[in-house]
Structures are given as C-alpha cells and as structure tokens.
Design a protein around this motif. Sequence first.
Motif, PDB file in Angstrom:
ATOM      1  N   MET A 254      91.764  24.180 -22.110  1.00 33.37           N
ATOM      2  CA  MET A 254      90.844  23.142 -21.627  1.00 33.37           C
ATOM      3  C   MET A 254      90.710  23.195 -20.113  1.00 33.37           C
ATOM      4  SD  MET A 254      88.818  20.800 -22.658  1.00 33.37           S
ATOM      5  CE  MET A 254      89.380  20.471 -24.325  1.00 33.37           C
ATOM      6  N   ILE A 255      91.805  23.497 -19.422  1.00 34.22           N
ATOM      7  CA  ILE A 255      91.761  23.611 -17.963  1.00 34.22           C
ATOM      8  C   ILE A 255      90.831  24.739 -17.560  1.00 34.22           C
ATOM      9  CG2 ILE A 255      93.113  24.120 -15.905  1.00 34.22           C
ATOM     10  CD1 ILE A 255      95.502  22.773 -17.229  1.00 34.22           C
ATOM     11  N   ASP A 256      90.938  25.878 -18.287  1.00 36.19           N
ATOM     12  CA  ASP A 256      90.073  27.009 -17.982  1.00 36.19           C
ATOM     13  C   ASP A 256      88.612  26.659 -18.184  1.00 36.19           C
ATOM     14  OD1 ASP A 256      92.379  29.520 -19.273  1.00 36.19           O
ATOM     15  OD2 ASP A 256      92.258  28.504 -17.327  1.00 36.19           O
ATOM     16  N   GLN A 257      88.337  25.858 -19.236  1.00 33.95           N
ATOM     17  CA  GLN A 257      86.965  25.474 -19.515  1.00 33.95           C
ATOM     18  C   GLN A 257      86.413  24.600 -18.400  1.00 33.95           C
ATOM     19  OE1 GLN A 257      86.405  23.496 -23.252  1.00 33.95           O
ATOM     20  NE2 GLN A 257      84.205  23.210 -22.950  1.00 33.95           N
ATOM     21  N   PHE A 258      87.213  23.651 -17.928  1.00 36.59           N
ATOM     22  CA  PHE A 258      86.774  22.816 -16.815  1.00 36.59           C
ATOM     23  C   PHE A 258      86.593  23.636 -15.547  1.00 36.59           C
ATOM     24  CE2 PHE A 258      88.787  19.082 -19.139  1.00 36.59           C
ATOM     25  CZ  PHE A 258      87.554  18.548 -19.506  1.00 36.59           C
ATOM     26  N   ALA A 259      87.495  24.596 -15.322  1.00 35.32           N
ATOM     27  CA  ALA A 259      87.379  25.453 -14.141  1.00 35.32           C
ATOM     28  C   ALA A 259      86.101  26.268 -14.198  1.00 35.32           C
ATOM     29  CB  ALA A 259      88.600  26.374 -14.045  1.00 35.32           C
ATOM     30  N   LEU A 260      85.765  26.759 -15.405  1.00 36.47           N
ATOM     31  CA  LEU A 260      84.534  27.518 -15.582  1.00 36.47           C
ATOM     32  C   LEU A 260      83.319  26.654 -15.296  1.00 36.47           C
ATOM     33  CD1 LEU A 260      83.092  30.109 -16.502  1.00 36.47           C
ATOM     34  CD2 LEU A 260      83.269  29.264 -18.855  1.00 36.47           C
ATOM     35  N   GLN A 261      83.342  25.416 -15.779  1.00 35.54           N
ATOM     36  CA  GLN A 261      82.239  24.501 -15.519  1.00 35.54           C
ATOM     37  C   GLN A 261      82.082  24.235 -14.024  1.00 35.54           C
ATOM     38  OE1 GLN A 261      83.236  21.124 -17.947  1.00 35.54           O
ATOM     39  NE2 GLN A 261      82.356  22.001 -19.813  1.00 35.54           N
ATOM     40  N   ASP A 262      83.209  24.089 -13.339  1.00 31.84           N
ATOM     41  CA  ASP A 262      83.181  23.871 -11.890  1.00 31.84           C
ATOM     42  C   ASP A 262      82.557  25.060 -11.180  1.00 31.84           C
ATOM     43  OD1 ASP A 262      84.327  21.404 -12.200  1.00 31.84           O
ATOM     44  OD2 ASP A 262      86.369  22.072 -11.695  1.00 31.84           O
ATOM     45  N   GLN A 263      82.931  26.274 -11.584  1.00 31.53           N
ATOM     46  CA  GLN A 263      82.390  27.472 -10.945  1.00 31.53           C
ATOM     47  C   GLN A 263      80.892  27.614 -11.226  1.00 31.53           C
ATOM     48  OE1 GLN A 263      83.636  29.689  -8.745  1.00 31.53           O
ATOM     49  NE2 GLN A 263      85.422  28.335  -8.625  1.00 31.53           N
ATOM     50  N   ASN A 264      80.491  27.309 -12.447  1.00 30.83           N
ATOM     51  CA  ASN A 264      79.063  27.363 -12.771  1.00 30.83           C
ATOM     52  C   ASN A 264      78.272  26.345 -11.952  1.00 30.83           C
ATOM     53  OD1 ASN A 264      79.259  29.435 -14.639  1.00 30.83           O
ATOM     54  ND2 ASN A 264      79.609  28.052 -16.369  1.00 30.83           N
ATOM     55  N   ALA A 265      78.866  25.188 -11.735  1.00 29.78           N
ATOM     56  CA  ALA A 265      78.215  24.163 -10.908  1.00 29.78           C
ATOM     57  C   ALA A 265      78.096  24.641  -9.465  1.00 29.78           C
ATOM     58  CB  ALA A 265      78.993  22.851 -10.982  1.00 29.78           C
ATOM     59  N   LEU A 266      79.149  25.290  -8.964  1.00 30.73           N
ATOM     60  CA  LEU A 266      79.118  25.833  -7.601  1.00 30.73           C
ATOM     61  C   LEU A 266      78.049  26.910  -7.477  1.00 30.73           C
ATOM     62  CD1 LEU A 266      82.942  26.107  -6.793  1.00 30.73           C
ATOM     63  CD2 LEU A 266      81.291  24.530  -5.747  1.00 30.73           C
ATOM     64  N   LEU A 267      77.948  27.746  -8.503  1.00 34.96           N
ATOM     65  CA  LEU A 267      76.919  28.789  -8.491  1.00 34.96           C
ATOM     66  C   LEU A 267      75.533  28.174  -8.445  1.00 34.96           C
ATOM     67  CD1 LEU A 267      75.917  31.716  -8.803  1.00 34.96           C
ATOM     68  CD2 LEU A 267      76.095  31.410 -11.286  1.00 34.96           C
ATOM     69  N   GLN A 268      75.301  27.178  -9.297  1.00 33.84           N
ATOM     70  CA  GLN A 268      73.985  26.545  -9.324  1.00 33.84           C
ATOM     71  C   GLN A 268      73.656  25.879  -8.000  1.00 33.84           C
ATOM     72  OE1 GLN A 268      71.781  26.882 -12.032  1.00 33.84           O
ATOM     73  NE2 GLN A 268      70.465  26.281 -10.332  1.00 33.84           N
ATOM     74  N   THR A 269      74.656  25.270  -7.381  1.00 36.90           N
ATOM     75  CA  THR A 269      74.453  24.667  -6.063  1.00 36.90           C
ATOM     76  C   THR A 269      74.052  25.714  -5.043  1.00 36.90           C
ATOM     77  OG1 THR A 269      76.042  22.897  -6.526  1.00 36.90           O
ATOM     78  CG2 THR A 269      75.542  23.338  -4.219  1.00 36.90           C
ATOM     79  N   ALA A 270      74.721  26.873  -5.101  1.00 33.96           N
ATOM     80  CA  ALA A 270      74.402  27.970  -4.189  1.00 33.96           C
ATOM     81  C   ALA A 270      72.979  28.474  -4.412  1.00 33.96           C
ATOM     82  CB  ALA A 270      75.399  29.113  -4.375  1.00 33.96           C
ATOM     83  N   LEU A 271      72.595  28.635  -5.674  1.00 31.92           N
ATOM     84  CA  LEU A 271      71.251  29.107  -5.993  1.00 31.92           C
ATOM     85  C   LEU A 271      70.196  28.098  -5.557  1.00 31.92           C
ATOM     86  CD1 LEU A 271      71.840  30.592  -9.574  1.00 31.92           C
ATOM     87  CD2 LEU A 271      71.859  31.793  -7.390  1.00 31.92           C
ATOM     88  N   ASP A 272      70.481  26.814  -5.761  1.00 33.52           N
ATOM     89  CA  ASP A 272      69.539  25.771  -5.354  1.00 33.52           C
ATOM     90  C   ASP A 272      69.365  25.753  -3.838  1.00 33.52           C
ATOM     91  OD1 ASP A 272      69.253  25.083  -7.993  1.00 33.52           O
ATOM     92  OD2 ASP A 272      70.555  23.321  -7.885  1.00 33.52           O
ATOM     93  N   LYS A 273      70.447  26.008  -3.123  1.00 34.15           N
ATOM     94  CA  LYS A 273      70.380  26.023  -1.660  1.00 34.15           C
ATOM     95  C   LYS A 273      69.488  27.157  -1.174  1.00 34.15           C
ATOM     96  CE  LYS A 273      73.278  26.120   2.501  1.00 34.15           C
ATOM     97  NZ  LYS A 273      74.658  26.206   3.031  1.00 34.15           N
ATOM     98  N   ILE A 274      69.629  28.314  -1.799  1.00 35.89           N
ATOM     99  CA  ILE A 274      68.787  29.451  -1.426  1.00 35.89           C
ATOM    100  C   ILE A 274      67.333  29.172  -1.803  1.00 35.89           C
ATOM    101  CG2 ILE A 274      68.312  31.893  -1.863  1.00 35.89           C
ATOM    102  CD1 ILE A 274      71.342  32.211  -2.412  1.00 35.89           C
ATOM    103  N   GLY A 275      67.131  28.678  -3.029  1.00 35.34           N
ATOM    104  CA  GLY A 275      65.781  28.436  -3.513  1.00 35.34           C
ATOM    105  C   GLY A 275      65.018  27.378  -2.733  1.00 35.34           C
ATOM    106  N   SER A 276      65.733  26.453  -2.131  1.00 40.80           N
ATOM    107  CA  SER A 276      65.078  25.372  -1.387  1.00 40.80           C
ATOM    108  C   SER A 276      64.952  25.681   0.105  1.00 40.80           C
ATOM    109  CB  SER A 276      65.861  24.064  -1.562  1.00 40.80           C
ATOM    110  OG  SER A 276      67.169  24.185  -1.029  1.00 40.80           O
ATOM    111  N   THR A 277      65.359  26.878   0.501  1.00 42.38           N
ATOM    112  CA  THR A 277      65.277  27.241   1.912  1.00 42.38           C
ATOM    113  C   THR A 277      63.821  27.289   2.377  1.00 42.38           C
ATOM    114  OG1 THR A 277      67.334  28.510   1.848  1.00 42.38           O
ATOM    115  CG2 THR A 277      65.782  29.046   3.602  1.00 42.38           C
ATOM    116  N   PHE A 278      63.552  26.678   3.494  1.00 41.96           N
ATOM    117  CA  PHE A 278      62.202  26.632   4.062  1.00 41.96           C
ATOM    118  C   PHE A 278      62.312  26.935   5.545  1.00 41.96           C
ATOM    119  CE2 PHE A 278      58.534  24.238   5.845  1.00 41.96           C
ATOM    120  CZ  PHE A 278      57.512  24.861   5.132  1.00 41.96           C
TER     121      PHE A 278
END
Length: 369
Positions: A1-25
């Motif tokens: 379960m810890i690994d699953q939560f860690a994976l979710q955290d990493q996926n959230a970090l990835l999405q945040t990174a992608l959103d930051k790039i995508g919203s660059t103006f």
Amino acid sequence: MIDQFALQDQNALLQTALDKIGSTFIRHGGIDHAWKVLERTYKYGFRLHESQPGYIYGESRCGKSETAHRWIQHMTGKRPVRGSSLVNGKEEAILCQVIEGRGVKIVYLDLTNGASPLEACKAILKVFHYQRPMTRMKQTEATGLAIGMLIARCVDCVIVDEAQQIFKGEGEQSANAIAEWLLPMANARAFKIILIGARSLERLFRVQSAEARHFGVALLEPFKFNTKVNQGLWAAFLEMFLEKVPARTGALRVDGDAKKPITERNVFNFYYATRGSPGELAKFLETTVICAFERNNGVLPDQLLLEDFVEAFEFLWRHDRRMKGANPFSIVDRKEIPTISLSGPTTFKEQPEETRPSAPKVGGRIHAR
C-alpha cells in the motif's frame, strides 16, 4: 500500500511538471504586437460610422488563442472555458461564452468545430436566452437579431476565434461569407470586433469590404533561424522555456555545466525538431520529461539526459516526413543532418504579396509571463 501511495505521489508530481511546461507563456515581439492589436482594437476600434475589426492570424501552435485568452483574463479577471459542456444530456462543444468582469463584457466565439455564421449568430442568441424558435431562421435575420441582442446586453467586444473555419470552400464565395457577416456587425458600431485564425484568414483581405475596414493586424509565426539575430532570439526563447522545466538540463549545455548556455548545436537541434514553433517546443519538452520519468523507474528525475531527448524525438517524429529520417539529438556530425528551411514554414500556399495585410515586422524583446 505504501508503494501504491508513493506511485500516486510520483504521478501527481509528473502531472504537475507537465502542466507547468504546458502553461508556459513567454512574451516575444510577435506576442507583444498581438497584445497591442487586442488592446488598441478594444480601446480605439470605433471610427465615425463603423467598427474597425482587429486581426490576429498565423501558423498553428504559435500562441494566437493563448494570447487572446490571457488578454481576456487581463481585462475581466476570467478566462474562456475550453472543451465542451453538457446540454440536454449531450456533450456539446462550447461555441459561445459571455465573459464578464471588472466592468467589461466580452462575447467569445470559438468556431473550432466549423460553425457557420448562421450557427454563430444562433449561439449568441442562445447564450443570452433568446426564447423564440430558431430552426427556420435565415442568416440575415439571425445576424440582425444577434446584433440587437449584443447591443441590448451592452457587450463591449466580440472575439471570434478560429474564424477561418467559416471558409467552407476554396473559392471567393467562402471569404465573402464571413465578410458579409462582418459588414453589418461593423456597421452597427456598437461593439468592438476581433478575429483570430489560421494563416488562411488572410483570404478575407481579398474581399474589398473587409480590406477597407480592418484595424490592427498581427501575424504570429514560428521563430526563424536564418540569421544570427534570429538564431539569438530563438536561443533566448529556448533558454527561458527550459527554465520552466523542473529538472536540470546540463546535458544540453556547454561543458555539461547547468550554469552555462545551451550549445549552439543543441540550439539548432531544437529548431530542427520544432521548426521554431512554441507549441511544438512545449510538446517536445513534456514528452522528454515523460521519457525521463520512465527511464527513472517512475520517479521524476532531477536532471534530463541526452537519451531522454533522443527518445522523445523518436516517439513524436520518427515517421514524420518533415524530419527526413533524421534525429538531430542522436547524430554526431551536424553535416549529416538534412537541410531544412530556416526562414519559416513552407506548409501553407503562398499568396501574392498584395493580398496580404500589412503586418509590421516585430521582434527583439523576449520576456516570460
């Protein structure tokens, strides 16, 4: 379960990174001029007896709509909503929106799905809760009612995005259709008008009534790479974009030092891959971060490696004919990279010079927003 939560955290970090790039103006000369067209058309778009439409047109993924959305937010505190909405239990594209705030009321029409002038007028009536049946309504009637509704509701500005979608055919009549729609709205002189669209929107300027009435014109194009000045502008833009990437990019830089500038060769590599398009650059960097994330076993890495850029290029453009079978990030000798145009896109059909609106050359300043 810890690994699953860690994976979710990493996926959230990835999405945040992608959103930051995508919203660059990043503001540059072309964007600044487009902003000025929006600003001045809103402030000064009335002549004695008519409105003067402003125009922003150009290549795909060069910031036309994003600039308009940010200007609308600057004026009203709100942005247009992208996507679709649920209407009578069905998903429908959002064709017309009323965006109001700070004492400004803007009607924003998005014709991405190819709406005709008649459909656009009906959408205006619908958004203001027009009660009568519109099934048998003709274009002339719909235009008159839409103008009356815009006046009655004290609309300050009408912005038509993806306006080139009105062109149903390749003949003169397709341009006349939008010109005949614009003419009564301009003659009403009750609200400002701004049209945004692809390069083909320039066909409208072959119609005399539209050509005589236009106000400011902004042409947004990809960066060029054909002179030292243009290469410097692209390099500066690229550096500012890479600052938004949440990982070090030393692999691209002189001596592998993250504090030094990008090598001239890598500046060219990015141009080859994206052809100077800001939107393509964002997509490429997003994909590179994804490749790095997978290389690092599902953990967002603190630096991007050359192999990540190689893999991202292969994923996006391996079978793209424009790339001529070459991945610049994996080729050692630049002489082995095929020759491409360094002076802008060649995908559109060139029109005679006299049919183009006069858009001043702009450039030089680049700053992030």
